[in-house]
Scaffold this active site. Sequence first.
Site, PDB file in Angstrom:
ATOM      1  N   GLU A   1     -12.393  70.828 -19.976  1.00 38.72           N
ATOM      2  CA  GLU A   1     -12.322  69.719 -19.015  1.00 38.72           C
ATOM      3  C   GLU A   1     -13.456  68.715 -19.204  1.00 38.72           C
ATOM      4  O   GLU A   1     -13.629  67.808 -18.401  1.00 38.72           O
ATOM      5  CB  GLU A   1     -12.365  70.259 -17.571  1.00 38.72           C
ATOM      6  CG  GLU A   1     -11.199  71.159 -17.203  1.00 38.72           C
ATOM      7  CD  GLU A   1      -9.854  70.452 -17.332  1.00 38.72           C
ATOM      8  OE1 GLU A   1      -9.709  69.344 -16.783  1.00 38.72           O
ATOM      9  OE2 GLU A   1      -8.962  71.018 -17.997  1.00 38.72           O
TER      10      GLU A   1
ATOM     11  N   ASP B   1      -8.508  40.733 -39.452  1.00 40.92           N
ATOM     12  CA  ASP B   1      -7.890  41.908 -38.827  1.00 40.92           C
ATOM     13  C   ASP B   1      -7.186  41.500 -37.547  1.00 40.92           C
ATOM     14  O   ASP B   1      -7.669  40.632 -36.827  1.00 40.92           O
ATOM     15  CB  ASP B   1      -8.986  42.913 -38.375  1.00 40.92           C
ATOM     16  CG  ASP B   1      -9.561  43.710 -39.532  1.00 40.92           C
ATOM     17  OD1 ASP B   1      -8.963  43.704 -40.604  1.00 40.92           O
ATOM     18  OD2 ASP B   1     -10.616  44.327 -39.317  1.00 40.92           O
TER      19      ASP B   1
ATOM     20  N   PRO C   1     -11.063  60.791 -22.274  1.00 44.21           N
ATOM     21  CA  PRO C   1      -9.964  59.962 -21.769  1.00 44.21           C
ATOM     22  C   PRO C   1     -10.388  59.140 -20.552  1.00 44.21           C
ATOM     23  O   PRO C   1      -9.704  58.184 -20.185  1.00 44.21           O
ATOM     24  CB  PRO C   1      -8.865  60.974 -21.419  1.00 44.21           C
ATOM     25  CG  PRO C   1      -9.521  62.304 -21.382  1.00 44.21           C
ATOM     26  CD  PRO C   1     -10.752  62.222 -22.228  1.00 44.21           C
TER      27      PRO C   1
ATOM     28  N   ARG D   1     -15.523  51.044 -41.761  1.00 43.26           N
ATOM     29  CA  ARG D   1     -14.950  49.983 -42.602  1.00 43.26           C
ATOM     30  C   ARG D   1     -15.565  48.616 -42.300  1.00 43.26           C
ATOM     31  O   ARG D   1     -15.385  47.679 -43.067  1.00 43.26           O
ATOM     32  CB  ARG D   1     -13.420  49.952 -42.484  1.00 43.26           C
ATOM     33  CG  ARG D   1     -12.889  49.563 -41.146  1.00 43.26           C
ATOM     34  CD  ARG D   1     -11.372  49.677 -41.094  1.00 43.26           C
ATOM     35  NE  ARG D   1     -10.674  48.594 -41.770  1.00 43.26           N
ATOM     36  CZ  ARG D   1     -10.521  47.361 -41.296  1.00 43.26           C
ATOM     37  NH1 ARG D   1     -11.051  47.034 -40.120  1.00 43.26           N
ATOM     38  NH2 ARG D   1      -9.863  46.447 -41.968  1.00 43.26           N
TER      39      ARG D   1
END
Length: 273
Positions: free
Chosen positions: A119, A176, A92, A161
Amino acid sequence: MRLDVVTIFPEYLEPLNVSLVGKARARGQLDVRVHDLRHWTYDRHSTVDDTPYGGGPGMVMKTEPWGDALDSAIADGYEAGAREPVLVVPTPSGRPFTQEVAVALARQPWLIFTPARYEGIDRRVMDEYATRMPVHEVSIGDYVLAGGEAAVLVITEAVARLLPGVLGNVESHQDDSFAPGAMENLLEGPVYTKPPTWRGHPVPDVLTSGHHGKIARWRRDEALRRTARNRPDLIERCDPVAFDRKDREVLSILGWAPEPDGRFWRRPRDVEE
Ligand code: ADE
């Protein structure tokens, strides 16, 4: 492309056997190797974590299992002929994973993923491998997952993809949403298929008119509407030269206005949907 994933939950990566990624593997376009981190622990409890130096909550993943596991995966890859590894660290705290990052990763011949639990991984592991290869720390969004495995699935699908020959239609990803390098990144509008009426809901007339110009214009209007509603930040980021007269008309109806210098569009204030 070769993909290595080192994880304490190899079974979490089972979806890589399914659908688009599974087919790419079966066709030999993707060579995926999943490694169990605990294989490189040498104590009775197969310990992969320990308390953090400096104190604080949670546990930190230990250097030694990661170092040994990565050394083994890397040696194995080189032996199999893979070259130019890139380490992808889902966290994150990483840089946002975007379509642009997916395109850049799809150009690499070899990606090694290190999804962490707890963590995170002792920093020295990334510092060590950064001396040998590019290391990309990436976040798939502003939320905290219990571990990086789901992020590996997301990144792998977005990258796979884009590989040549993986999607049936070569043009499928050229329009896209978020395709990099475009002057504007509009979200794609709604799509419809048969039957022409379902439970009293008809398909918009224009789509069955056979009038290609009108269809293209309608699709663009819908894309503008959807983007203005769901992602106003994307409209603000557009180069305004990308907006033609009709675009400006649609945006103006939606309450948008150009900045005084005409360059930037300003999102409407106090407008509730
Ligand atoms: N691990 C935990 N949360 C994550 C996130 N948002 N992106 C990537 N890896 C993660």
